[in-house]
Design an enzyme around this catalytic site. Sequence first.
Site, PDB file in Angstrom:
ATOM      1  N   HIS A  23       2.851   4.311  -1.807  1.00  0.00           N
ATOM      2  CA  HIS A  23       2.821   5.032  -3.079  1.00  0.00           C
ATOM      3  C   HIS A  23       4.215   5.004  -3.702  1.00  0.00           C
ATOM      4  O   HIS A  23       5.208   5.138  -2.988  1.00  0.00           O
ATOM      5  CB  HIS A  23       2.441   6.503  -2.845  1.00  0.00           C
ATOM      6  CG  HIS A  23       1.030   6.687  -2.416  1.00  0.00           C
ATOM      7  ND1 HIS A  23       0.642   6.624  -1.101  1.00  0.00           N
ATOM      8  CD2 HIS A  23      -0.090   6.942  -3.135  1.00  0.00           C
ATOM      9  CE1 HIS A  23      -0.666   6.827  -1.022  1.00  0.00           C
ATOM     10  NE2 HIS A  23      -1.138   7.022  -2.230  1.00  0.00           N
ATOM     11  N   MET A  48       8.966   4.854   4.763  1.00  0.00           N
ATOM     12  CA  MET A  48       9.037   3.457   4.322  1.00  0.00           C
ATOM     13  C   MET A  48      10.246   3.216   3.425  1.00  0.00           C
ATOM     14  O   MET A  48      10.866   2.155   3.475  1.00  0.00           O
ATOM     15  CB  MET A  48       7.745   3.054   3.613  1.00  0.00           C
ATOM     16  CG  MET A  48       6.527   3.030   4.533  1.00  0.00           C
ATOM     17  SD  MET A  48       6.741   1.980   5.991  1.00  0.00           S
ATOM     18  CE  MET A  48       6.927   0.383   5.234  1.00  0.00           C
ATOM     19  N   ASP A  93      23.838 -11.673   3.367  1.00  0.00           N
ATOM     20  CA  ASP A  93      24.027 -12.535   2.207  1.00  0.00           C
ATOM     21  C   ASP A  93      25.502 -12.674   1.848  1.00  0.00           C
ATOM     22  O   ASP A  93      25.972 -13.767   1.551  1.00  0.00           O
ATOM     23  CB  ASP A  93      23.246 -11.982   1.015  1.00  0.00           C
ATOM     24  CG  ASP A  93      23.363 -12.866  -0.211  1.00  0.00           C
ATOM     25  OD1 ASP A  93      23.121 -14.086  -0.085  1.00  0.00           O
ATOM     26  OD2 ASP A  93      23.699 -12.342  -1.288  1.00  0.00           O
ATOM     27  N   LEU A 114       0.802  -1.223   0.000  1.00  0.00           N
ATOM     28  CA  LEU A 114       0.000   0.000   0.000  1.00  0.00           C
ATOM     29  C   LEU A 114       0.838   1.277   0.000  1.00  0.00           C
ATOM     30  O   LEU A 114       0.318   2.364   0.259  1.00  0.00           O
ATOM     31  CB  LEU A 114      -0.975  -0.014   1.178  1.00  0.00           C
ATOM     32  CG  LEU A 114      -1.959  -1.192   1.171  1.00  0.00           C
ATOM     33  CD1 LEU A 114      -2.862  -1.155   2.390  1.00  0.00           C
ATOM     34  CD2 LEU A 114      -2.775  -1.241  -0.110  1.00  0.00           C
TER      35      LEU A 114
END
Length: 168
Positions: free
Chosen positions: A79, A115, A130, A77
């Site tokens: 943008h 975010m 990793d 959700l």
Amino acid sequence: MPKSSLTHFTPQGHAQIVDIGGKDSTHRVAIASGQIVMQPQTLALIQAGTHKKGDVLGIARVAAIMGSKKTAELVPLCHPLALSHVTVDFSLDESLPGVVCQVRCETHGPTGVEMEALTAVQVALLTVYDMCKAVDRQMCMDNIRLLHKAGGRSGTFDERLDAPSPTR
């Protein structure tokens, strides 16, 4: 201060992307941080630049920038944003031992970049994991959090000024 309602849900409880069409475009900034704790020998490899896979932090920096740009593809959700600037800083902390990552994202638009900064931190730390997992599978990513945000209607948040969360 928490809002009284979750904006990503309709009154009927259905998921929605928040309508930002009527919001003013402003300069938005977010800074996030996190760390990855590892064995001292793993940190020494990163510090010396002798890891056989190459420049661990250089690769993690590029991964963080790429992650910030892909946030809307990963978080349903969010943008899509046109980021105007992203910086990624690492510090080696022998007391952890481990690596601390801090990301600053900026944009000019109608919604914030929290975010994107948080995603970039996570992707950077995942990349360190990793690249180093062959020598240390017990690494632990921790303390990923928003440190600062500015711009927009909700005002400024600064971790140093606002109450600490109960988990820290």
